[in-house]
Scaffold this active site. Structure first.
Site: not given
Length: 352
Positions: A105, A328, A331
């Site tokens: 990702s 998170d 990312h």
């Protein structure tokens, strides 16, 4: 005047960081990766609202992030200037070409950044997006340029056998779809660390030996060596430029940058302002460089790990997919840090 200076300097300042055949300094001794983050009110390069294809997990402003300082930082090399991204030039240079990102990702993060940067450079140009399974494509038919993404967390094979997921460190049968591209940008690391319910395998296999688990850095290096041997045996450097994205750092532990033990990236609004990152060199990046050094094929390392380590402010935190239930810190927000990765990619592509 500032734009004129950039044009003059760029021709002399490219860091040709090539592994397999390594030359770590350009003709003027300038290193694009040695520098600092500076506040620049002309940033960001684009507004994420103009790219409705950006994944929710990366769209921090849309998800309600109230601050905007993190959008305003530009990477400034110490001894030269990084060329400002020119999307029209990119599309013209790569007319009729195919580029593929291969990885997890974080590759998606960089791929979406680049597609948005190109879209904003040519907003009236038609684009087509398609996805089949783990393969996505973003095509500009007017330029016949295709940017693809192959979702592949480990590069080596992770297969289902007898209802068990097996990570095969010496098998890479999935690599067939990587052939025939003009440029490949590889990435892996993020999923090698996952444990418990997030661990995507039941066993690790190497040759005839099967393991319930092993040291993750050791497993990572074994898998990366398998990838390196495949690149050396299957890709012609005269036809395909090969890049490695570098290791994207997370900021889940504030002690890495001198913060409190109980803190993570949540609420961080400024980069780390120190000459060196307190947490030191990322151990996975050491492995990447060691593997690339052994390869015979030239691989261009986008050595973005250290510059990204300073950006504790650049993650979605609670303004990502998981919201306040799952911060998170892996990312990156878009617009954000991956735009700089793509500026460095652009610099490498136009000067290599």
């Amino acid at each position: 005047m500032g734009a004129f200076v950039i044009v003059i300097l760029v021709g002399f300042c490219f860091l040709d960081q090539i592994y397999g055949k390594i030359d770590t300094r350009g003709g003027s001794g300038c290193n694009f990766y040695d520098g600092r983050w500076v506040y620049d009110n002309s940033y960001p390069l684009y507004n994420s609202s103009a790219c409705n294809f950006i994944e929710q997990v990366f769209n921090c402003q849309k998800n309600g992030r109230p601050d905007s300082f993190y959008l305003k930082y530009r990477w400034q090399p110490s001894a030269c200037n990084l060329p400002r991204f020119n999307g029209i030039d990119f599309l013209q240079r790569f007319k009729g070409k195919r580029i593929m990102f291969v990885g997890d990702s974080l590759s998606l993060n960089q791929w979406q950044s680049l597609t948005c940067m190109l879209h904003r450079s040519a907003p009236r140009t038609i684009y087509n997006i398609a996805r089949t399974g783990g393969l996505s494509s973003f095509r500009f038919p007017g330029y016949n340029v295709t940017l693809m993404l192959s979702r592949n967390a480990f590069l080596v094979d992770n297969v289902n056998e007898k209802n068990r997921s097996v990570l095969k460190l010496d098998s890479i049968n999935n690599a067939k779809q990587w052939k025939g591209f003009d440029t490949l940008i590889f990435n892996t690391w993020h999923w090698w660390l996952h444990t418990g319910r997030q661990q995507p395998w039941d066993y690790i296999q190497e040759g005839r030996r099967t393991y319930k688990d092993m040291d993750r850095l050791v497993a990572f290096e074994k898998g990366l060596n398998t990838w390196g041997r495949w690149v050396d045996s299957n890709l012609d450097p005269a036809k395909t430029k090969v890049f490695f994205q570098g290791v994207s750092p997370d900021h889940s532990h504030a002690t890495d940058w001198g913060g409190l033990k109980q803190q993570d990236c949540s609420g961080q609004a400024r980069p780390v302002v120190k000459s060196t990152y307190p947490g030191g060199q990322h151990p996975a990046e050491v492995v990447v460089e060691r593997v690339l050094h052994k390869m015979s094929t030239p691989v261009y390392l986008l050595n973005t790990t250290t510059l990204s380590q300073f950006r504790k402010d650049g993650h979605p935190s609670i303004y990502g997919f998981g919201g306040r239930q799952s911060s998170d810190c892996s990312h990156w927000c878009l617009s954000g840090v991956p735009d700089t990765w793509n500026q460095l990619l652009y610099a490498a592509l136009i000067q290599s």
